[in-house]
Design a protein around this motif. Structure first.
Motif, PDB file in Angstrom:
ATOM      1  N   GLN A  85      27.657  47.844  42.519  1.00 30.21           N
ATOM      2  CA  GLN A  85      26.977  46.655  43.019  1.00 30.21           C
ATOM      3  C   GLN A  85      26.820  45.641  41.904  1.00 30.21           C
ATOM      4  O   GLN A  85      26.653  46.004  40.739  1.00 30.21           O
ATOM      5  CB  GLN A  85      25.605  47.014  43.562  1.00 30.21           C
ATOM      6  N   GLY A  86      26.871  44.380  42.263  1.00 31.32           N
ATOM      7  CA  GLY A  86      26.630  43.325  41.300  1.00 31.32           C
ATOM      8  C   GLY A  86      25.172  43.315  40.882  1.00 31.32           C
ATOM      9  O   GLY A  86      24.306  43.863  41.566  1.00 31.32           O
ATOM     10  N   LYS A  88      22.178  40.934  38.201  1.00 30.89           N
ATOM     11  CA  LYS A  88      21.837  39.880  37.245  1.00 30.89           C
ATOM     12  C   LYS A  88      20.563  40.316  36.544  1.00 30.89           C
ATOM     13  O   LYS A  88      19.659  40.847  37.190  1.00 30.89           O
ATOM     14  CB  LYS A  88      21.589  38.547  37.944  1.00 30.89           C
ATOM     15  N   ILE A  99      25.307  39.351  33.705  1.00 28.94           N
ATOM     16  CA  ILE A  99      25.710  39.308  35.110  1.00 28.94           C
ATOM     17  C   ILE A  99      26.886  40.259  35.295  1.00 28.94           C
ATOM     18  O   ILE A  99      27.892  40.183  34.580  1.00 28.94           O
ATOM     19  CB  ILE A  99      26.138  37.885  35.548  1.00 28.94           C
ATOM     20  N   LYS A 100      26.731  41.149  36.274  1.00 31.46           N
ATOM     21  CA  LYS A 100      27.816  42.052  36.663  1.00 31.46           C
ATOM     22  C   LYS A 100      28.207  41.677  38.086  1.00 31.46           C
ATOM     23  O   LYS A 100      27.356  41.591  38.965  1.00 31.46           O
ATOM     24  CB  LYS A 100      27.337  43.499  36.596  1.00 31.46           C
ATOM     25  N   ARG A 101      29.496  41.418  38.293  1.00 34.62           N
ATOM     26  CA  ARG A 101      29.967  41.002  39.615  1.00 34.62           C
ATOM     27  C   ARG A 101      31.365  41.570  39.861  1.00 34.62           C
ATOM     28  O   ARG A 101      32.177  41.654  38.944  1.00 34.62           O
ATOM     29  CB  ARG A 101      29.990  39.487  39.713  1.00 34.62           C
ATOM     30  N   ASN A 102      31.607  41.907  41.113  1.00 32.47           N
ATOM     31  CA  ASN A 102      32.902  42.458  41.501  1.00 32.47           C
ATOM     32  C   ASN A 102      33.951  41.375  41.693  1.00 32.47           C
ATOM     33  O   ASN A 102      33.645  40.280  42.150  1.00 32.47           O
ATOM     34  CB  ASN A 102      32.771  43.251  42.805  1.00 32.47           C
ATOM     35  N   VAL A 127      29.827  32.900  38.065  1.00 27.82           N
ATOM     36  CA  VAL A 127      28.792  33.575  37.264  1.00 27.82           C
ATOM     37  C   VAL A 127      28.041  32.592  36.372  1.00 27.82           C
ATOM     38  O   VAL A 127      26.830  32.722  36.199  1.00 27.82           O
ATOM     39  CB  VAL A 127      29.338  34.774  36.440  1.00 27.82           C
TER      40      VAL A 127
END
Length: 152
Positions: A85-86, A88, A99-102, A127
């Motif tokens: 999962q993303g 912040k 920030i982690k995002r797919n 992002v």
């Protein structure tokens, strides 16, 4: 730095691993650290992260810019292997934002190199836009976005 961290750096240095010691004295660090499954070609992201890290250190942010670092984690994982999962997060102690995002696995895998650049640019714009305005002013966000565009 902890004793374990110092020992790790010493061992990596002795093994000839390239370490970015320039970041130790930088007033701002911008890091892109991709997470990908073994079946993903992430060279473009890795190459981009190197360019972006150096360019961001040279960017002319305002005197009010206060973040010490920004960490972006693009995730390109085969959904049959793992799902992430993303997220912040602001780390107050480090004065950093992460920030982690797919990135869509199927889209990335089927894309040409030129299309992957567009996917990466779209990811980066998103992002940088997601960093709350209480951590980055609009002029500094624009400076960061210009740097993002210059590096693609």
């Amino acid at each position: 730095m902890s004793k374990a961290g110092a020992r790790l750096i010493k061992n990596l240095t002795e093994a000839g691993a390239p370490l970015d010691t320039e970041g130790d004295s930088a007033t701002f660090n911008f890091t892109i650290s991709p997470v990908s499954s073994f079946d993903v070609d992430s060279r473009l992201i890795i190459d981009y992260s190197q360019k972006m890290r150096h360019a961001a250190r040279k960017s002319a942010f305002s005197k009010d810019f206060s973040l010490a670092s920004i960490l972006l984690i693009p995730v390109v994982l085969n959904p049959s292997l793992a799902k992430v999962q993303g997220a912040k997060r602001f780390k107050k102690k480090e004065n950093s934002y992460a920030i982690k995002r797919n990135i869509d696995f199927a889209e990335w895998q089927s894309a040409s190199q030129a299309k992957r650049k567009k996917i990466l640019l779209h990811f980066m714009r998103g992002v940088v836009g997601d960093i709350p305005s209480k951590y980055i002013s609009e002029p500094d966000r624009e400076t960061l976005l210009r740097t993002v565009l210059d590096c693609v």
